[in-house]
Every structure is written in C-alpha cells, then in structure tokens.
Design an enzyme around this catalytic site. Sequence first.
Site, PDB file in Angstrom:
ATOM      1  N   TRP A   3       2.194   6.164   6.107  1.00 53.89           N
ATOM      2  CA  TRP A   3       2.579   6.956   4.936  1.00 53.89           C
ATOM      3  C   TRP A   3       2.400   8.401   5.376  1.00 53.89           C
ATOM      4  O   TRP A   3       1.291   8.853   5.596  1.00 53.89           O
ATOM      5  CB  TRP A   3       1.661   6.608   3.762  1.00 53.89           C
ATOM      6  CG  TRP A   3       2.095   7.162   2.445  1.00 53.89           C
ATOM      7  CD1 TRP A   3       2.944   6.571   1.555  1.00 53.89           C
ATOM      8  CD2 TRP A   3       1.677   8.395   1.842  1.00 53.89           C
ATOM      9  NE1 TRP A   3       3.086   7.370   0.441  1.00 53.89           N
ATOM     10  CE2 TRP A   3       2.335   8.495   0.586  1.00 53.89           C
ATOM     11  CE3 TRP A   3       0.838   9.430   2.233  1.00 53.89           C
ATOM     12  CZ2 TRP A   3       2.155   9.577  -0.264  1.00 53.89           C
ATOM     13  CZ3 TRP A   3       0.664  10.512   1.381  1.00 53.89           C
ATOM     14  CH2 TRP A   3       1.317  10.575   0.151  1.00 53.89           C
TER      15      TRP A   3
ATOM     16  N   LYS B  50      -0.305   2.379  -3.085  1.00 55.87           N
ATOM     17  CA  LYS B  50      -1.181   1.583  -3.947  1.00 55.87           C
ATOM     18  C   LYS B  50      -2.599   2.122  -3.911  1.00 55.87           C
ATOM     19  O   LYS B  50      -3.273   2.185  -4.927  1.00 55.87           O
ATOM     20  CB  LYS B  50      -1.153   0.128  -3.472  1.00 55.87           C
ATOM     21  CG  LYS B  50      -2.024  -0.823  -4.281  1.00 55.87           C
ATOM     22  CD  LYS B  50      -1.435  -1.054  -5.639  1.00 55.87           C
ATOM     23  CE  LYS B  50      -2.278  -1.948  -6.515  1.00 55.87           C
ATOM     24  NZ  LYS B  50      -1.944  -1.743  -7.939  1.00 55.87           N
TER      25      LYS B  50
ATOM     26  N   ARG C 230       0.819  -1.214   0.000  1.00 55.38           N
ATOM     27  CA  ARG C 230       0.000   0.000   0.000  1.00 55.38           C
ATOM     28  C   ARG C 230       0.857   1.270   0.000  1.00 55.38           C
ATOM     29  O   ARG C 230       0.353   2.338  -0.328  1.00 55.38           O
ATOM     30  CB  ARG C 230      -0.910   0.015   1.243  1.00 55.38           C
ATOM     31  CG  ARG C 230      -1.909  -1.117   1.266  1.00 55.38           C
ATOM     32  CD  ARG C 230      -2.557  -1.233   2.626  1.00 55.38           C
ATOM     33  NE  ARG C 230      -3.388  -0.082   2.934  1.00 55.38           N
ATOM     34  CZ  ARG C 230      -4.665   0.025   2.616  1.00 55.38           C
ATOM     35  NH1 ARG C 230      -5.262  -0.945   1.953  1.00 55.38           N
ATOM     36  NH2 ARG C 230      -5.356   1.086   2.956  1.00 55.38           N
TER      37      ARG C 230
ATOM     38  N   GLU D 270       6.642   5.674 -12.893  1.00 56.24           N
ATOM     39  CA  GLU D 270       6.324   5.158 -11.553  1.00 56.24           C
ATOM     40  C   GLU D 270       7.429   4.268 -10.999  1.00 56.24           C
ATOM     41  O   GLU D 270       7.794   4.386  -9.831  1.00 56.24           O
ATOM     42  CB  GLU D 270       5.046   4.295 -11.607  1.00 56.24           C
ATOM     43  CG  GLU D 270       3.751   5.067 -11.585  1.00 56.24           C
ATOM     44  CD  GLU D 270       2.546   4.138 -11.685  1.00 56.24           C
ATOM     45  OE1 GLU D 270       1.572   4.375 -10.975  1.00 56.24           O
ATOM     46  OE2 GLU D 270       2.578   3.172 -12.481  1.00 56.24           O
TER      47      GLU D 270
ATOM     48  N   GLU E  84      -0.531   5.586 -20.457  1.00 58.04           N
ATOM     49  CA  GLU E  84      -0.326   4.515 -19.477  1.00 58.04           C
ATOM     50  C   GLU E  84       1.114   3.988 -19.537  1.00 58.04           C
ATOM     51  O   GLU E  84       1.723   3.714 -18.498  1.00 58.04           O
ATOM     52  CB  GLU E  84      -1.364   3.404 -19.726  1.00 58.04           C
ATOM     53  CG  GLU E  84      -1.252   2.167 -18.856  1.00 58.04           C
ATOM     54  CD  GLU E  84      -1.415   2.422 -17.356  1.00 58.04           C
ATOM     55  OE1 GLU E  84      -1.766   3.540 -16.943  1.00 58.04           O
ATOM     56  OE2 GLU E  84      -1.144   1.482 -16.594  1.00 58.04           O
TER      57      GLU E  84
HETATM   58  C1  G6P Z   1      -2.520   5.190  -7.031  1.00 56.77           C
HETATM   59  C2  G6P Z   1      -1.891   3.921  -7.573  1.00 56.77           C
HETATM   60  C3  G6P Z   1      -2.195   3.783  -9.061  1.00 56.77           C
HETATM   61  C4  G6P Z   1      -3.700   3.828  -9.283  1.00 56.77           C
HETATM   62  C5  G6P Z   1      -4.333   5.083  -8.672  1.00 56.77           C
HETATM   63  C6  G6P Z   1      -5.837   4.981  -8.648  1.00 56.77           C
HETATM   64  O1  G6P Z   1      -1.880   6.279  -7.585  1.00 56.77           O
HETATM   65  O2  G6P Z   1      -0.491   3.924  -7.361  1.00 56.77           O
HETATM   66  O3  G6P Z   1      -1.687   2.554  -9.543  1.00 56.77           O
HETATM   67  O4  G6P Z   1      -3.960   3.792 -10.654  1.00 56.77           O
HETATM   68  O5  G6P Z   1      -3.915   5.234  -7.319  1.00 56.77           O
HETATM   69  O6  G6P Z   1      -6.195   3.937  -7.787  1.00 56.77           O
HETATM   70  P1  G6P Z   1      -7.534   3.121  -7.866  1.00 56.77           P
HETATM   71  O7  G6P Z   1      -7.394   2.092  -6.790  1.00 56.77           O
HETATM   72  O8  G6P Z   1      -8.650   4.079  -7.607  1.00 56.77           O
HETATM   73  O9  G6P Z   1      -7.634   2.521  -9.221  1.00 56.77           O
END
Ligand code: G6P
Length: 612
Positions: free
Chosen positions: A74, A607, A27, A492, A485
């Site tokens: 965090w 995450k 997370r 990332e 993407e």
């Molecule tokens: C964070 C994660 C991304 C994800 C985004 C939206 O930034 O690191 O990988 O795309 O959140 O998250 P969700 O759970 O709403 O798709």
Amino acid sequence: MCGIVAYVGYREAFPLILKGLKRLEYRGYDSSGVALLEGDKLNIYKKKGKVSDLESELAGKHLTATIGIGHTRWATHGEPNDVNAHPHYSNNRRLSIIHNGIIENYASIKQNLVKKGHVFLSDTDTEVLVHFIEDIQNETGDTLESAVKLALKEVFGAYAIVVMSADHPGQLIAARKGSPLVIGVGGDEFFFASDATPIVEYTKDVVYLDDYEVAVVKDGKLNIQNLDNTETIPYIQKLEMELETIEKGGYDHFMIKEIFEQPRSIADSMRGRLNAADAHLQLGGLNGYLDKLAAAERIVIVGCGTSWHAGLVAEYLFEELARINVEVEYASEFRYRNPVIRKNDIVIAISQSGETADTLAAIELAKSKGATIFGVCNVVGSSIARATHAGAYTHAGPEIGVASTKAFTAQVTVLTLIAIATAKRKGTINEEMYRQLLAELENVPQKVNEVFENASRIKEIAFIFTYARNFIYLGRGLNFPVALEGALKLKEISYIHAEGYPAAEMKHGPIALIDEDMPVVFLATKDSSYEKIVSNIQEVKARKGRVIAIVTEGDTLIPGMVDFVIEVPKVHEILTPLLSVIPLQLLSYYIAVMRGRNVDQPRNLAKSVTVE
Ligand code: G6P
C-alpha cells in the site's frame, strides 16, 4: 495495509505465498510481489495491481523454490508501480526484503549509501533498508543476523520485515516494531505473515513477535532474540480461528456475509459473559478493574473510523447508565496534543484490528501519563490488545470486508456490557433496570434477524437511489453516531458523498443542501427524541427532500410523512444502535453492488491502517 507472507519448508513456496497474499488482500494494497530462492539466485517478480495480475504474469513459469517471501504494498513512499512494489534487492542482489511500515530516516541513510556507490532502483524507504543491511555486513563482516539488528538499531519508524539471502538457503530473518508479524510453526516448516489468515490452513501453532524482537529460522529451528541479543523462548499459542471464517462461504462478498453473521457475532460477544435468567454479567478481562472503572471521574475513549463511532455510542451509554463523564477522541488528534490525564481517568481504546498505528500511539501516550488503559479489540493477540492493561475481546471473528460491520455491533455490544457492569457496581441503575437490560440484550441477535426480513425492501430502495450523488444521514442521541456510521459506510464502498449530522444541527448548515435531489436518511426510532425527529423530518419534507426513515415497527405517523420507511423491531432505547445500524449497512452494500464497486476492497482504503 501492506501484507507480508513468507515461507520456508518442504512445500513449493510460490503457490503457498500467492494464496497467502490473496488472504491478505482485504488489508488494502496496490501492487504485489514475491522473491524466491531458486538454486543460488534470488529472483524477484512483482507487479502493480492485484495479486491476480501477478499470478497471470507468472502463469506457466516453473517455480519450485521451497523458500520465498511475498508482499502486498500500500503505497507510502513512491507511487504504486512495478518498481516500487516489494520485494526489493540489496545492491549486490544477494539479499531481498519485504517490509510493512515506514522508515522515517531513510533519506539520510540513502544519502550516505549513494556516496558509497549504492544504486537505488525505486523511490521506497524499504529498498534503503536492505541496502543498509548489506552495507553493514560489508563494513563489519558480521553475520546477516547481526547486520539486520545493527541496521534496525539505526532506523526510526515502524517495521515488520522479512529478509532472505541467496547466501543462506533455508534461512529467513524477521523483525518487528509497531507492525504486526505472526510466525506459524509447523513440523519442519515455518510461515511468516502480517496476520494469521495465510497460516491457519497449515498450522494452528503461532508465535506473535513482539516489538524489537528478531526471529531467525535456520536449519529448521526458530530462534528469537531482541536487538541486544537477549534470547527469548518462543511462546507458542493456539489459533482459535477456523478456516471457514475467512472464506466467503457462498456469499458474493465478505461484507454481506459479515452483515448476515451479526446475530451470531453479537451473541458470541456476549457468550459466557451474560446470562439474563441468573442476572449474571461478568467480563473476565475486567476482573480486578471494575472498581477502578466505577470510581473513574472521567473516561477517555480513543479510536479511529468505525471504532470511533462505537466510542460515541459508548459515550451515551456510560453517561446515561454509569453517570461518568466521557470524552471521545480521534486517536490521531489525541496523540499529537498534550492531553490532560488525571489520576482517576480511564482510557478505553477501541480497535477491530488491534493494529491501528494512531490508536496504538494514543495508548502509549496515555500510558506514559499514568492512565489505566482498557482495550476493546477484535483480533486476539494484536498489538493493541497486548499494549493495554486490561480489556475485553469482541469475539466477532475475522472481519475481512474493509467496511466494518459486524465488528461495530460487537464493539457496541461489549461496550454496553461494560457500561452496565460499571453502572451495577456503582449503583447508578436499579435491579429492575439491570435485569431488563440484560434480558433485552440477550434478545438482540433474534431482533437483528428480524431486520434482515426487510432486506429485499432495502434492495428496492437501493435501486432507486443507486445513482444519487449525495446523501445526508440524520439522527439524535444514540442514533447520532449511527447516522455518522451510515454515512461512512456509504462513502467507503459506493464513493457517494455522504454526511452524517445530529438532526438538530441540520438547521445550522446542511438544510441549505436540501432539494428534491437530496436523499435524507432519518434515524427515527421511537425513543426520547422521537417528537423532535418528527419535526426535523417535516423541515426536510417542506423543502422537498426525499426521506428514507428507519422507524420502530408499528409506527403509524412517520410512514405517512416520508417517501420510504424501513422498520426495525422495538428495543430498549439504550440498545437502539445495534438494530438501527443494520439497514444502513445493507443500504450501502446494495447501492455499492448496483454501482459495480469493489465492495470488499474499496479504492484507496486499508482494513488496518498501520501507518499514521
Ligand atoms: C480503517 C478501516 C475502518 C476502521 C478503521 C479503524 O480505516 O477501513 O473500517 O474502522 O481503520 O480500524 P480499527 O482496526 O482500529 O478498528
């Protein structure tokens, strides 16, 4: 973001909590800690860095408590260090707390408490909350449970908390508003966690706490009440998650495991919904809502990060197939505007975790304006899944790597199914096209497997570009969100600066960056904009850019023009993103590994982003 694990029962709490915190590492966090009730003393151990640092620090200690709370933090209020890490003590050190979320009015509460003589050790909002609970207990003489409720009625913001008291052995109190909390119900033992991953190996019986609910485990019994003391009967659900889905299973990283899982996860997202031979397409979660979708004047899609990219793909799908006007919005922007929502608008919220704070807030705003909301979520029982009127799960299975891969392709698959079903209901595609799309969709998992045959070629390309400082990704039409993407994946996990652009827009700026040091990834599959992309490639080559092109199998033109090609199988144009994104995921992964990055837990990222 922050992870919560707590346990009360007959096992040794420390090893169990430690293992749970490791399961929540994905997370994102920067410090960790545990509080254990040892005899009648609350002992807190915490450490900046990884859970393994905490583990090393405590190695050899005899920690036998059977009740404890643990946390990965965090940082929001106060830098990541040992002192700001959770758990926190109350003033008299008889209470301890772990917290996920933000207490927005902590400063004014703190001021009052300081006047009363409270001494704070950390910069956190969380420490203020546990002092506040102690203060209410002192002032009112009420039970701990009531003091927790009274405190929560006074705070603004989001929270999932667990409180443990030295004066109540065997008791844990948990509450949530806006941040997830799952309770595992075993025989004579209870588990609390931010998601089910720390719980699944002990019990599959879980209760998802709702906003404003307070759960108390006391004398081996679970009781749930809301802040106004109304009791609710705990609704115990069975977890469908299997332990092996949250372990690496022989792979070096979760990310590569999840990339290679995509043939299965895409198939799982269609399972029971699609049968091309019978021209059958049905999404149970949309029953009763398909007419509404078909009648929609406009669809507004909200999401963040990779989910927002899936929304951009869906924009093309709904417009092309169902002829519905679509707007795709960053949830964080949408929620702070005063968006115009009309009677026949539909809002689709996309989220892997189902916990993203901005997406959740966007849903609440759209709801308050009378919109019908569909959710496309991966995590079953998540807050977003529960906040929406209807929806379809993506069924990709747990995604642990911070960089989203299989969740993206599952989202695109489910959105494709919804767009086709809407188009069929609306009559905007004919029977032949309908059948063709269903048949092609069914073959996508096999075609993704074929893309994997190029993995070693992609690794070679990754080796050549390991130390590139910048990357540009270009695509048109459905490949434009794929370019975004691809760039997001690279930045990332490898920390290389990368930008995605619509290929035609290149001339309005990015072309100034092109020289022999600039790698440019072109999404150049054989589709309706193929000729245009060929021209864009020529423009880059004329300026000596180094081009990596993702092309359709059998292309003979582009390989003669560019430096490197990666082939993907031929597929109906509408389904292109499901294949063209795969080489980009692999390229990012291999580059990040070659640069020695922490692929599954990249720096600063979380995450699921449960704060705005
Ligand atoms: C964070 C994660 C991304 C994800 C985004 C939206 O930034 O690191 O990988 O795309 O959140 O998250 P969700 O759970 O709403 O798709």
